[in-house]
Design an enzyme around this catalytic site. Structure first.
Site, short mmCIF file in Angstrom:
data_model
loop_
_atom_site.label_atom_id
_atom_site.label_comp_id
_atom_site.label_asym_id
_atom_site.label_seq_id
_atom_site.Cartn_x
_atom_site.Cartn_y
_atom_site.Cartn_z
N ARG A 61 0.83 -1.20 0.00
CA ARG A 61 0.00 0.00 0.00
C ARG A 61 0.87 1.26 0.00
NH1 ARG A 61 -3.52 2.60 4.55
NH2 ARG A 61 -4.95 3.87 3.30
N VAL A 69 1.35 9.77 -5.73
CA VAL A 69 1.54 11.15 -5.32
C VAL A 69 2.94 11.59 -5.74
CG1 VAL A 69 1.41 12.76 -3.39
CG2 VAL A 69 0.06 10.65 -3.32
N SER A 75 8.42 10.18 -1.72
CA SER A 75 7.84 11.35 -1.03
C SER A 75 6.95 10.91 0.12
CB SER A 75 7.05 12.22 -2.01
OG SER A 75 6.09 11.45 -2.70
N GLU A 87 2.98 14.25 3.07
CA GLU A 87 1.98 13.26 2.64
C GLU A 87 1.58 12.31 3.76
OE1 GLU A 87 3.46 10.96 -0.74
OE2 GLU A 87 4.07 12.81 -1.72
N ASN A 93 -4.93 8.89 5.76
CA ASN A 93 -3.92 7.95 5.33
C ASN A 93 -2.93 7.61 6.43
OD1 ASN A 93 -5.00 7.88 2.63
ND2 ASN A 93 -4.26 9.97 2.49
N HIS A 193 -5.98 -5.67 -2.72
CA HIS A 193 -6.83 -5.82 -1.53
C HIS A 193 -7.07 -7.29 -1.16
CE1 HIS A 193 -8.53 -1.45 -1.86
NE2 HIS A 193 -7.25 -1.50 -1.57
C1 HEM Z 1 -8.55 1.60 -6.46
C2 HEM Z 1 -8.35 2.55 -5.57
C3 HEM Z 1 -8.01 2.21 -4.15
C4 HEM Z 1 -8.66 2.66 -3.04
C5 HEM Z 1 -9.84 3.59 -3.01
C6 HEM Z 1 -8.01 2.07 -1.91
C7 HEM Z 1 -8.39 2.30 -0.59
C8 HEM Z 1 -7.88 1.62 0.49
C9 HEM Z 1 -8.33 1.78 1.84
C10 HEM Z 1 -9.38 2.76 2.31
C11 HEM Z 1 -7.63 0.91 2.61
C12 HEM Z 1 -7.79 0.66 4.10
C13 HEM Z 1 -6.88 1.51 4.92
C14 HEM Z 1 -7.25 1.34 6.36
O1 HEM Z 1 -8.39 1.59 6.69
O2 HEM Z 1 -6.38 0.96 7.14
C15 HEM Z 1 -6.74 0.20 1.74
C16 HEM Z 1 -5.87 -0.77 2.15
C17 HEM Z 1 -4.96 -1.38 1.33
N1 HEM Z 1 -4.75 -1.10 0.00
FE1 HEM Z 1 -5.90 0.03 -1.19
N2 HEM Z 1 -6.99 1.29 -2.33
C18 HEM Z 1 -6.94 1.35 -3.70
C19 HEM Z 1 -6.02 0.74 -4.52
C20 HEM Z 1 -4.96 -0.01 -4.05
C21 HEM Z 1 -3.85 -0.45 -4.88
C22 HEM Z 1 -3.63 -0.08 -6.34
C23 HEM Z 1 -3.04 -1.18 -4.08
C24 HEM Z 1 -1.75 -1.87 -4.43
C25 HEM Z 1 -1.53 -2.48 -5.54
C26 HEM Z 1 -3.67 -1.23 -2.77
C27 HEM Z 1 -3.19 -1.93 -1.70
C28 HEM Z 1 -3.75 -1.92 -0.44
C29 HEM Z 1 -3.30 -2.78 0.64
C30 HEM Z 1 -2.24 -3.86 0.55
C31 HEM Z 1 -4.05 -2.43 1.76
C32 HEM Z 1 -3.95 -3.04 3.16
C33 HEM Z 1 -3.00 -2.22 4.00
C34 HEM Z 1 -2.74 -2.84 5.36
O3 HEM Z 1 -3.32 -3.86 5.71
O4 HEM Z 1 -1.92 -2.27 6.10
N3 HEM Z 1 -4.80 -0.49 -2.79
N4 HEM Z 1 -6.90 0.65 0.45
C1 LIG Z 2 -6.56 4.74 0.84
C2 LIG Z 2 -7.06 5.91 1.59
O1 LIG Z 2 -7.46 5.82 2.75
N1 LIG Z 2 -7.04 7.05 0.93
C3 LIG Z 2 -7.55 8.26 1.50
C4 LIG Z 2 -6.43 9.27 1.64
O2 LIG Z 2 -6.93 10.56 1.88
C5 LIG Z 2 -7.85 11.04 0.92
C6 LIG Z 2 -8.22 12.45 1.22
O3 LIG Z 2 -8.95 12.58 2.40
C7 LIG Z 2 -9.08 10.14 0.94
O4 LIG Z 2 -10.00 10.63 -0.02
C8 LIG Z 2 -8.64 8.76 0.58
O5 LIG Z 2 -9.73 7.89 0.68
#
Ligand code: HEM
Ligand SMILES: CC(=O)N[C@H]1CO[C@H](CO)[C@@H](O)[C@@H]1O
Ligand SMILES: *[C@@H]1O[C@H](CO)[C@@H](O)[C@H](O)[C@H]1NC(C)=O
Ligand SMILES: *[C@@H]1O[C@H](CO)[C@@H](O)[C@H](O)[C@H]1NC(C)=O
Ligand SMILES: *[C@@H]1O[C@H](CO)[C@@H](O)[C@H](O)[C@H]1NC(C)=O
Ligand SMILES: *[C@@H]1O[C@H](CO)[C@@H](O)[C@H](O)[C@H]1NC(C)=O
Ligand SMILES: *[C@@H]1O[C@H](CO)[C@@H](O)[C@H](O)[C@H]1NC(C)=O
Ligand SMILES: *[C@@H]1O[C@H](CO)[C@@H](O)[C@H](O)[C@H]1NC(C)=O
Ligand SMILES: *[C@@H]1O[C@H](CO)[C@@H](O)[C@H](O)[C@H]1NC(C)=O
Ligand SMILES: *[C@@H]1O[C@H](CO)[C@@H](O)[C@H](O)[C@H]1NC(C)=O
Ligand SMILES: *[C@@H]1O[C@H](CO)[C@@H](O)[C@H](O)[C@H]1NC(C)=O
Length: 324
Positions: A61, A69, A75, A87, A93, A193
């Protein structure tokens, strides 16, 4: 063609040609200057992952956030200073973690080859090696190297460039297109995910107040929603988290697409991938595990080249959390 498109996008995004050398990353950039760099990083990463199974998700992530960014320029690793909020401190985040581990891995590289290997390359390699560990004898994707580190990190740019879990399909497509990535990349990379966790506040609107009437998101699997409500007990819960790919949250596999098809994608941004025909077709294709691994490698290589600094641009940071 693709490279030209990337450079064009990059110029539009950054407004300067100088920051747009995405095409000049190389295989084995450190062959001569630090021949063991990749091995040191792999060793150090695997040692850490062996004692912390959450790291692969965190690094993956982090690498994604770095690349979206200002490009993959480390960064995301910089700390805020008295004059600048970085950032890293974009409030939603904050759940990014593992920064200290990247700092440690970089320190091990510095011991052998001071001032040679960039933090951006350390992060790209560590993410790859962490995710590959235990899944495959060979690395899951190729990481070209030669990235350099930025001297700038701004909270506003994180807010403007990172996709939101509340986004619909159109917005996600636009967001990825801004980085030179297409619908295929969007669906494939969302497969990230398959590992890791999400906090309740990123999806509990779907459980408790979807349209403002105290209702539930009809596109979310009702059985799964009932379960999620036992974990996230209110809209204000911002501390509880759940695994994003239930039953398979630590395994890097294509199970994300299986659960997605059961309407158990955790975020609206996951569910959104089912709202468009061509996107749905990609989802169906990725139900084949071989296809997923092949396509994930391709899209990660694209993502890893977004807006990179090469040549004499930027710097090789000594410590990843602070500019030289
Ligand atoms: C498509 C747009 C994406 C959105 C809106 C998004 C959003 C999020 C959000 C909200 C979380 C949870 C963070 C939390 O609550 O702790 C998350 C976790 C994660 N995202 Fe995404 N994500 C996106 C794309 C990606 C991409 C492209 C990758 C990598 C290839 C990725 C990898 C991960 C991973 C591995 C986690 C788990 C992090 C952890 O367990 O510490 N995500 N993502
Ligand atoms: C993956 C994630 O949690 N992204 C957030 C980072 O901050 C922006 C701005 O508030 C949110 O829109 C994203 O959802
Ligand atoms: C580094 O070595 C590898 C393996 O021999 C080779 O494929 C690659 O092209 C080399 N890279 C550079 C920049 O010399
Ligand atoms: C990496 O670890 C292996 C096995 O522990 C060891 O043989 C090798 O020397 C290490 N390589 C580096 C560059 O640290
Ligand atoms: C940098 O920020 C991290 C949190 O992102 C913090 O844990 C660390 O102590 C900071 N390092 C320094 C040297 O200020
Ligand atoms: C912060 O800004 C002040 C006033 O512009 C300046 O004097 C100081 O050197 C800056 N500090 C850093 C760390 O950039
Ligand atoms: C998607 O979200 C954007 C931004 O919130 C909004 O302007 C747009 O109308 C939405 N599109 C659809 C099809 O719902
Ligand atoms: C649900 O959303 C509506 C409209 O945004 C808001 O007025 C109401 O306070 C919300 N309910 C809860 C429990 O937060
Ligand atoms: C979580 O919610 C509490 C109470 O509403 C608030 O004080 C805190 O700042 C929130 N934390 C985050 C990370 O949003
Ligand atoms: C909801 O999830 C269950 C498995 O947990 C699955 O059997 C069922 O088909 C799903 N329902 C829908 C409507 O997708
Ligand atoms: C699906 O998304 C693609 C790419 O954004 C778009 O060209 C196409 O019109 C969309 N299809 C439908 C039915 O909305």
């Amino acid at each position: 063609m693709r490279r030209q498109a990337l450079i064009l996008v990059c110029m539009v995004v950054f407004g300067v040609v100088g920051t747009c050398h995405g095409g000049s990353l190389k295989k084995g950039f450190y062959n001569n200057t630090c021949p063991n760099a990749e091995a040191i990083i792999k060793n150090a990463t695997e040692k850490r992952v062996a004692s912390d199974p959450k790291l692969p998700a965190r690094f993956l992530r982090m690498h994604f956030h770095d690349c979206f960014v200002r490009g993959c320029d480390a960064s995301v690793l910089l700390n805020s200073t008295t004059n600048n909020t970085a950032e890293k401190d974009a409030i939603p985040n904050l759940t990014l973690a593992g920064f200290d581990v990247i700092d440690d891995i970089k320190a091990e590289v510095e011991k052998k080859c001071p001032n040679v290997v960039s933090c951006a390359d350390v992060l790209a390699l560590a993410a790859r090696d962490a995710v590959s560990f235990k899944v495959s004898q060979t690395p899951l994707w190729e990481v070209l190297t030669g990235r350099r580190d930025s001297r700038v990190s701004r909270i506003s740019e994180a807010l403007a460039n990172l996709p939101s879990p509340f986004s619909n399909f159109t917005t996600l497509v636009q967001n990825f297109a801004n980085k030179g990535l297409n619908v295929q990349d969007l669906v494939v990379l969302s497969g990230g995910h398959t590992i890791g966790v999400g906090h309740c506040n990123a999806f509990s609107n779907r459980l408790y107040n979807f349209t403002g009437n105290g209702d539930q998101d009809p596109s979310l699997n009702a059985t799964y929603a009932t379960f999620l409500k036992t974990q996230c007990q209110s809209l204000s819960d911002n501390t509880t988290f759940v695994v994003m790919d239930p039953g398979s949250g630590l395994a890097f596999d294509n199970n994300y697409y299986v659960t997605l098809k059961q309407n158990k994608g955790l975020f609206q941004s996951d569910a959104a991938l089912l709202t468009n025909k061509s996107s749905r077709d990609v989802v169906d294709k990725l139900l084949d595990s071989k296809e997923f691994f092949k396509e994930f490698a391709k899209s990660m290589e694209k993502m890893g080249a977004i807006g990179v600094l090469t040549g004499n641009a930027g710097e090789i940071r000594n410590k990843c959390y602070v500019v030289n």
